[in-house]
Scaffold this motif. Structure first.
Motif, mmCIF file in Angstrom:
data_model
loop_
_atom_site.group_PDB
_atom_site.id
_atom_site.type_symbol
_atom_site.label_atom_id
_atom_site.label_comp_id
_atom_site.label_asym_id
_atom_site.label_seq_id
_atom_site.Cartn_x
_atom_site.Cartn_y
_atom_site.Cartn_z
ATOM 1 N N ASP A 5 30.927 -104.047 47.511
ATOM 2 C CA ASP A 5 29.873 -105.026 47.228
ATOM 3 C C ASP A 5 28.541 -104.584 47.817
ATOM 4 O O ASP A 5 27.492 -104.700 47.177
ATOM 5 N N SER A 6 28.576 -104.057 49.015
ATOM 6 C CA SER A 6 27.365 -103.597 49.680
ATOM 7 C C SER A 6 26.745 -102.423 48.932
ATOM 8 O O SER A 6 25.520 -102.372 48.728
ATOM 9 N N GLU A 7 27.562 -101.469 48.514
ATOM 10 C CA GLU A 7 27.064 -100.306 47.775
ATOM 11 C C GLU A 7 26.487 -100.719 46.424
ATOM 12 O O GLU A 7 25.432 -100.236 46.015
ATOM 13 N N SER A 9 25.273 -103.678 45.605
ATOM 14 C CA SER A 9 24.016 -104.381 45.863
ATOM 15 C C SER A 9 22.896 -103.407 46.165
ATOM 16 O O SER A 9 21.763 -103.570 45.701
ATOM 17 N N SER A 10 23.195 -102.371 46.936
ATOM 18 C CA SER A 10 22.203 -101.351 47.272
ATOM 19 C C SER A 10 21.725 -100.607 46.023
ATOM 20 O O SER A 10 20.524 -100.382 45.841
ATOM 21 N N ILE A 12 21.846 -101.668 42.887
ATOM 22 C CA ILE A 12 21.095 -102.599 42.041
ATOM 23 C C ILE A 12 19.684 -102.784 42.578
ATOM 24 O O ILE A 12 18.707 -102.731 41.828
ATOM 25 N N GLU A 13 19.534 -102.992 43.869
ATOM 26 C CA GLU A 13 18.217 -103.179 44.471
ATOM 27 C C GLU A 13 17.351 -101.933 44.311
ATOM 28 O O GLU A 13 16.164 -102.021 43.977
ATOM 29 N N GLU A 14 17.942 -100.771 44.515
ATOM 30 C CA GLU A 14 17.209 -99.506 44.370
ATOM 31 C C GLU A 14 16.698 -99.329 42.939
ATOM 32 O O GLU A 14 15.539 -98.955 42.727
ATOM 33 N N GLN A 15 17.544 -99.610 41.959
ATOM 34 C CA GLN A 15 17.141 -99.455 40.567
ATOM 35 C C GLN A 15 16.143 -100.535 40.131
ATOM 36 O O GLN A 15 15.254 -100.278 39.315
ATOM 37 N N TYR A 16 16.264 -101.714 40.708
ATOM 38 C CA TYR A 16 15.289 -102.779 40.446
ATOM 39 C C TYR A 16 13.907 -102.358 40.934
ATOM 40 O O TYR A 16 12.911 -102.492 40.217
ATOM 41 N N GLN A 17 13.838 -101.821 42.146
ATOM 42 C CA GLN A 17 12.567 -101.343 42.695
ATOM 43 C C GLN A 17 12.014 -100.186 41.868
ATOM 44 O O GLN A 17 10.807 -100.088 41.640
ATOM 45 N N ARG A 18 12.893 -99.321 41.387
ATOM 46 C CA ARG A 18 12.479 -98.203 40.536
ATOM 47 C C ARG A 18 11.882 -98.723 39.229
ATOM 48 O O ARG A 18 10.850 -98.233 38.762
#
Length: 100
Positions: A5-7, A9-10, A12-18
């Motif tokens: 779950d942590s990976e 989420s990480s 998803i957040e990274e690609q959202y920021q990208r």
């Protein structure tokens, strides 16, 4: 499970920021695209190339030789990554409707 779950989420957040960064970088082009769509309600390959430039690479169209020749006054219509004439779109629509 928590590690997964942590990976996720990480990632998803990274690609959202990208995605945000890409949109901000190309905001002027996206605004121009929106203006063309508001004015004309459709967009063609020529409009996209004028705004974004030509692709750095060209995909080969394996079925290109099977397409009916396009008349000079008939614009190409882009459906996904495939360029179709209005005749081909109508034919595809009729074929899909007959399958239902």
């Amino acid at each position: 499970a928590e590690l997964i779950d942590s990976e996720i989420s990480s990632i998803i957040e990274e690609q959202y920021q990208r995605a945000i960064q890409i949109l901000e970088t190309h905001k002027d082009k996206l605004t121009e695209l929106a203006e063309v769509l508001l004015e004309k309600e459709v967009i063609f390959k020529d409009n996209l190339e004028k705004i974004f430039g030509k692709r750095a690479f060209e995909k080969e169209e394996p079925l290109e030789s099977l397409k009916a020749p396009r008349t000079a006054d008939e614009p190409e219509i882009i459906q996904g990554d495939v360029k179709l004439t209005s005749e081909e779109i109508l034919e595809e629509k009729l074929n899909n409707d007959s399958v239902k």
